[in-house]
Design a protein around this motif. Sequence first.
Motif, mmCIF file in Angstrom:
data_model
loop_
_atom_site.group_PDB
_atom_site.id
_atom_site.type_symbol
_atom_site.label_atom_id
_atom_site.label_comp_id
_atom_site.label_asym_id
_atom_site.label_seq_id
_atom_site.Cartn_x
_atom_site.Cartn_y
_atom_site.Cartn_z
ATOM 1 N N ALA A 198 7.916 39.804 -1.267
ATOM 2 C CA ALA A 198 8.310 39.629 -2.663
ATOM 3 C C ALA A 198 8.793 38.209 -2.941
ATOM 4 N N VAL A 199 9.660 37.688 -2.070
ATOM 5 C CA VAL A 199 10.220 36.356 -2.307
ATOM 6 C C VAL A 199 9.145 35.281 -2.205
ATOM 7 N N VAL A 200 8.333 35.355 -1.174
ATOM 8 C CA VAL A 200 7.319 34.319 -0.968
ATOM 9 C C VAL A 200 6.281 34.352 -2.081
ATOM 10 N N THR A 201 5.892 35.529 -2.512
ATOM 11 C CA THR A 201 4.818 35.640 -3.502
ATOM 12 C C THR A 201 5.302 35.375 -4.916
ATOM 13 N N ALA A 202 6.487 35.875 -5.264
ATOM 14 C CA ALA A 202 6.926 35.842 -6.655
ATOM 15 C C ALA A 202 7.231 34.441 -7.148
ATOM 16 N N THR A 203 7.912 33.639 -6.351
ATOM 17 C CA THR A 203 8.417 32.360 -6.857
ATOM 18 C C THR A 203 7.283 31.433 -7.251
ATOM 19 N N TRP A 204 6.350 31.175 -6.341
ATOM 20 C CA TRP A 204 5.274 30.249 -6.702
ATOM 21 C C TRP A 204 4.306 30.889 -7.697
ATOM 22 N N GLY A 205 4.199 32.231 -7.676
ATOM 23 C CA GLY A 205 3.361 32.896 -8.664
ATOM 24 C C GLY A 205 3.900 32.726 -10.070
ATOM 25 N N ALA A 206 5.231 32.793 -10.214
ATOM 26 C CA ALA A 206 5.837 32.584 -11.531
ATOM 27 C C ALA A 206 5.720 31.126 -11.962
ATOM 28 N N LEU A 207 5.893 30.212 -11.023
ATOM 29 C CA LEU A 207 5.797 28.787 -11.358
ATOM 30 C C LEU A 207 4.412 28.413 -11.880
ATOM 31 N N GLU A 208 3.399 29.147 -11.437
ATOM 32 C CA GLU A 208 2.028 28.842 -11.847
ATOM 33 C C GLU A 208 1.871 28.902 -13.367
ATOM 34 N N GLU A 209 2.662 29.760 -14.030
ATOM 35 C CA GLU A 209 2.567 29.877 -15.480
ATOM 36 C C GLU A 209 3.038 28.597 -16.180
ATOM 37 N N TYR A 210 3.850 27.802 -15.506
ATOM 38 C CA TYR A 210 4.423 26.608 -16.125
ATOM 39 C C TYR A 210 3.721 25.315 -15.708
#
Length: 439
Positions: free
Chosen positions: A260-272
Amino acid sequence: MILTIAGGRRLATTLYAYAFLTDLVLLYPVYALLFADSGLSVGQISSLFVIWSVAGIALDVPSGAWADATSRRLLLCLAPLCTAAGFALWTFVPSYPAFALGFVLWGAGGALASGALEALVFDELDHLGLAQRYARTIGRARTAGTVGVLASILLAGPVLGYGGYPAVGLASVVACLLAAAVATRFPEHRATATDTLIVAAPAAPAAPAAPAAPAAPVAPTQHRDPADPADEPGWWQGLRGGLAEARRDRRVRAGVLLVAVVTATWGALEEYTPLLARDTGVALTTVPLLLLLLAVGQVLGGLLAPAGERLRVRGYALLLAGSAAALASGALLRHPAGFVLLAGAFCGFQLASVLADARLQARISGTRRATITSLAGMATELITIAVYIGFGVVATASGNGVAFALAALPYALIALLMLRGGRPTSRRSRPEASASSVV
């Protein structure tokens, strides 16, 4: 052997086609523009993203239990149909209620596929005696999905110019329908409640693995245990059993959290990333080119999964640390060249995500694989919402570059804990550790 190879090829071909088509969504690069041109404010658009994430959180774990209790292939067929219905609403009834309902349907589609896809692929490979190929197969599938995103970026402009938003929306609906058709080609071999396990001799204590053990070790073929109430058939029993296994097995629980931690952070940043690209001062027409660099980095990260399996704990920690440093440096550079560093960071994070997922799949026992994987998906969505909120606060106060740099800190912290022996295993157990042994 011939049948095994043929079965593996059929599974892989179907998986890659499914991943490509589910991400061949021409609405991806323009849906924010569609919302704005339909009269929505920035606040309303942000609220749609929250609705999207909440829908995924609410449905992720129940859908995983449903997949374990019924048919994972069925859910993989239904997932793109839900998404297609949402895109159809956006195309033909462009309004805030339609956009909100569309995001609920898109979130439902993602939840139906989350857990079911990974569980089906791992169990089918295990059925063929090829479970050791899971990391490489799922890594290539993510690469196929990224290629679908690349194709969407390249095609969206011409299609938008030809037929406007209706043409882009219809193309997205067609891609989803094709994905549903491809999903019917997935093989599925499931254990039943009447399966019996023939034991030749009492199980001996497991010996430590050799130092050269791969990052995602092969898990033995799983069977139902009649003595375990968690193995009772049915949706509710499967949900209870999956949650119970994650709760009582520290290694599974830790694996879920790290995925969850590894996937979520950079996945959310991709939107920005479009905002960060615009901050470099390039022309608006150049922004998609910078985003293509990031997509290429993700493609390489997926393709490097077989090599990444050879990493041990220290190597995995250095991968996270290096990616975090590249993310922060590239964001603070405020120059188009910084996107080369960001592409390297996204490559590393994609690889780290694949390895963490592979290790989690190898740790799961019993028949609740989709339920537990969906639990990781739900945790990912929760962290994603936290990243959205945190990014908005920091970016408003200090700018997008600083927000990206601060988002690299969780990765650096995990890497530091691993390098300093923050894992719960002792030094004596290190020979069985590997890169995807992330806890």
